[in-house]
Design a protein around this motif. Structure first.
Motif, PDB file in Angstrom:
ATOM      1  N   ARG A 106      36.384  10.282 -27.560  1.00  0.00           N
ATOM      2  CA  ARG A 106      35.103   9.584 -27.283  1.00  0.00           C
ATOM      3  C   ARG A 106      35.305   8.073 -27.317  1.00  0.00           C
ATOM      4  O   ARG A 106      34.727   7.342 -26.526  1.00  0.00           O
ATOM      5  CB  ARG A 106      34.060   9.977 -28.336  1.00  0.00           C
ATOM      6  CG  ARG A 106      33.432  11.313 -28.040  1.00  0.00           C
ATOM      7  CD  ARG A 106      32.077  11.415 -28.721  1.00  0.00           C
ATOM      8  NE  ARG A 106      31.573  12.768 -28.636  1.00  0.00           N
ATOM      9  CZ  ARG A 106      31.291  13.519 -29.691  1.00  0.00           C
ATOM     10  NH1 ARG A 106      31.462  13.047 -30.913  1.00  0.00           N
ATOM     11  NH2 ARG A 106      30.841  14.734 -29.528  1.00  0.00           N
ATOM     12  N   ASP A 107      36.144   7.631 -28.251  1.00  0.00           N
ATOM     13  CA  ASP A 107      36.391   6.184 -28.363  1.00  0.00           C
ATOM     14  C   ASP A 107      37.022   5.616 -27.087  1.00  0.00           C
ATOM     15  O   ASP A 107      37.017   4.413 -26.870  1.00  0.00           O
ATOM     16  CB  ASP A 107      37.330   5.885 -29.548  1.00  0.00           C
ATOM     17  CG  ASP A 107      36.624   6.084 -30.882  1.00  0.00           C
ATOM     18  OD1 ASP A 107      35.381   6.228 -30.869  1.00  0.00           O
ATOM     19  OD2 ASP A 107      37.304   6.101 -31.923  1.00  0.00           O
ATOM     20  N   THR A 109      36.020   6.286 -24.068  1.00  0.00           N
ATOM     21  CA  THR A 109      35.057   6.203 -22.971  1.00  0.00           C
ATOM     22  C   THR A 109      34.892   4.776 -22.440  1.00  0.00           C
ATOM     23  O   THR A 109      35.055   4.534 -21.242  1.00  0.00           O
ATOM     24  CB  THR A 109      33.680   6.764 -23.404  1.00  0.00           C
ATOM     25  OG1 THR A 109      33.937   7.976 -24.084  1.00  0.00           O
ATOM     26  CG2 THR A 109      32.783   7.009 -22.213  1.00  0.00           C
ATOM     27  N   ASP A 110      34.604   3.838 -23.350  1.00  0.00           N
ATOM     28  CA  ASP A 110      34.414   2.456 -22.911  1.00  0.00           C
ATOM     29  C   ASP A 110      35.689   1.902 -22.295  1.00  0.00           C
ATOM     30  O   ASP A 110      35.669   1.249 -21.262  1.00  0.00           O
ATOM     31  CB  ASP A 110      34.023   1.563 -24.101  1.00  0.00           C
ATOM     32  CG  ASP A 110      32.558   1.788 -24.454  1.00  0.00           C
ATOM     33  OD1 ASP A 110      31.861   2.424 -23.646  1.00  0.00           O
ATOM     34  OD2 ASP A 110      32.151   1.327 -25.537  1.00  0.00           O
ATOM     35  N   PHE A 111      36.792   2.220 -22.975  1.00  0.00           N
ATOM     36  CA  PHE A 111      38.087   1.699 -22.519  1.00  0.00           C
ATOM     37  C   PHE A 111      38.370   2.095 -21.072  1.00  0.00           C
ATOM     38  O   PHE A 111      38.770   1.257 -20.260  1.00  0.00           O
ATOM     39  CB  PHE A 111      39.199   2.216 -23.446  1.00  0.00           C
ATOM     40  CG  PHE A 111      40.583   1.889 -22.986  1.00  0.00           C
ATOM     41  CD1 PHE A 111      41.093   0.607 -23.132  1.00  0.00           C
ATOM     42  CD2 PHE A 111      41.389   2.854 -22.396  1.00  0.00           C
ATOM     43  CE1 PHE A 111      42.379   0.295 -22.712  1.00  0.00           C
ATOM     44  CE2 PHE A 111      42.676   2.559 -21.963  1.00  0.00           C
ATOM     45  CZ  PHE A 111      43.170   1.274 -22.125  1.00  0.00           C
ATOM     46  N   GLN A 113      36.230   3.056 -18.766  1.00  0.00           N
ATOM     47  CA  GLN A 113      35.208   2.643 -17.794  1.00  0.00           C
ATOM     48  C   GLN A 113      35.283   1.148 -17.460  1.00  0.00           C
ATOM     49  O   GLN A 113      34.986   0.738 -16.347  1.00  0.00           O
ATOM     50  CB  GLN A 113      33.796   2.961 -18.305  1.00  0.00           C
ATOM     51  CG  GLN A 113      33.532   4.446 -18.563  1.00  0.00           C
ATOM     52  CD  GLN A 113      33.743   5.337 -17.340  1.00  0.00           C
ATOM     53  OE1 GLN A 113      33.722   4.853 -16.212  1.00  0.00           O
ATOM     54  NE2 GLN A 113      33.993   6.620 -17.570  1.00  0.00           N
ATOM     55  N   LEU A 114      35.670   0.338 -18.443  1.00  0.00           N
ATOM     56  CA  LEU A 114      35.672  -1.110 -18.213  1.00  0.00           C
ATOM     57  C   LEU A 114      36.831  -1.533 -17.306  1.00  0.00           C
ATOM     58  O   LEU A 114      37.843  -0.838 -17.232  1.00  0.00           O
ATOM     59  CB  LEU A 114      35.786  -1.851 -19.548  1.00  0.00           C
ATOM     60  CG  LEU A 114      34.591  -1.665 -20.499  1.00  0.00           C
ATOM     61  CD1 LEU A 114      34.896  -2.276 -21.858  1.00  0.00           C
ATOM     62  CD2 LEU A 114      33.332  -2.291 -19.901  1.00  0.00           C
TER      63      LEU A 114
END
Ligand SMILES: [Zn+2]
Length: 337
Positions: A106-107, A109-111, A113-114
């Motif tokens: 889950r951690d 996800t941002d990585f 997508q950015l």
């Protein structure tokens, strides 16, 4: 910078020649001790490097290479089970975790997508893909099903069968071979580890494992242990006492390989791990049968999962030694060396 080992050069060159067209997920697989870590780390570095060499991979000097070697490249993530993390990275309560949990995925996800910090690719390395727990594997699968642009996942495993089939099917699988014996010995000589033919056998032909063995002081006890394996006369309770300072996992490994060789001999195969103990092995294998050996080996294998937290180490070891000696005692044949 870490480099792939010589026996993986062909595969390395093939991958480097199509650096621009790599699939979004690669699954490297191969046995323990053949250099999967070298290969995967070198591959990650070569993808992140801003001035990669056409054949050697990462340059080792650019900003990206510097960040990576210092462990703070913003476009790189390495996903490990808590127990394998450097201690400052894991919360104290979680350090013993052997599995990669869903939070770790889950951690990401941002990585993923950015946009990347350096306008290159982003790389996610999972050095032990078989350690993803079910929930984490399912979460990763979702990401792999809809791969974000500009992210390359490098998964590594020993046994393909332990990675979720749906994950396997979304990765390009690359099998990393073991070296030929000559290649392994040449590499060991380069590491100033000549004269370790016996250890190369014990490691099943895996040079990195051989190097690990060669630097292990436990090895000094191997001759004594093999002496008892060859002629198990002394009382197992006493033997377990004598060996109580040796790591249980090492004894488990040595005995497992010894039984494997006996089993191979008993079905007409060849010795793999202890060729210089051929006489003793032949003698023992000739006086027991493959079914009994198989049972003993299976029981030993089942104890493997208990090795990290055995309730009573000495009792477990005594148990193995009694079962082992029983292979010959049941037949009421006197054991001779
Ligand atoms: Zn570089």
């Amino acid at each position: 910078m870490v480099q792939p080992l010589p026996w993986h050069q062909t595969i390395w060159q093939q991958l480097q020649s199509r650096r621009q067209q790599l699939p979004h997920a690669i699954l490297l697989h191969g046995m323990t001790g053949i250099g999967k870590a070298h290969f995967s780390e070198a591959l990650a570095a070569s993808l992140l490097c801003e001035a990669p060499h056409s054949t050697n991979g990462a340059c080792g000097h650019c900003q990206a290479c510097n960040w990576l070697s210092q462990g703070n490249h913003p476009d790189f993530r390495r996903i490990l089970p808590p127990a394998d993390m450097p201690s400052e990275d894991a919360e104290p309560a979680k350090r013993s975790g052997l599995w990669i949990g869903i939070e770790a995925i889950r951690d990401l996800t941002d990585f993923v997508q950015l946009t990347s910090h350096r306008s290159g690719v982003k790389v996610v390395l999972i050095p032990s893909a078989e350690k993803l727990n079910q929930a984490a594997a399912n979460a990763l699968l979702k990401t792999l099903e809809e791969p974000p642009a500009g992210v390359i996942f490098i998964l590594v495993c020993q046994q393909l069968g332990r990675v979720l089939p749906t994950i396997r099917s979304r990765c390009q699988k690359i099998s990393l071979p073991a070296p030929a014996r000559g290649e392994a010995l040449a590499w060991l000589a380069d590491q100033r580890l000549s004269g370790h033919e016996m250890l190369l056998d014990l490691s099943g032909g895996m040079p990195l494992l051989t190097a690990q063995y060669a630097n292990d002081e436990v090895l000094a006890s191997l001759p004594t242990v093999l002496e008892w394996f060859s002629a198990p006369r002394k009382d197992p309770v006493q033997v377990a006492q004598d060996w109580s300072k040796l790591p249980l996992s090492t004894l488990h490994d040595w005995l497992g390989k010894w039984l494997y060789d006996l089993l191979r001999l008993s079905v007409g195969g060849q010795i793999k791990y202890y060729p210089d103990k051929s006489d003793a092995l032949q003698n023992l294998a000739g006086r027991t049968d493959s079914v009994a050996l198989m049972e003993c080996m299976t029981a030993l294998q089942q104890d493997k999962r208990l090795l990290s937290h055995p309730l009573n180490q000495k009792l477990m070891l005594e148990n193995w030694l009694f079962s082992y000696r029983g292979l010959w005692q049941k037949r009421a044949v006197p054991v001779s060396s």
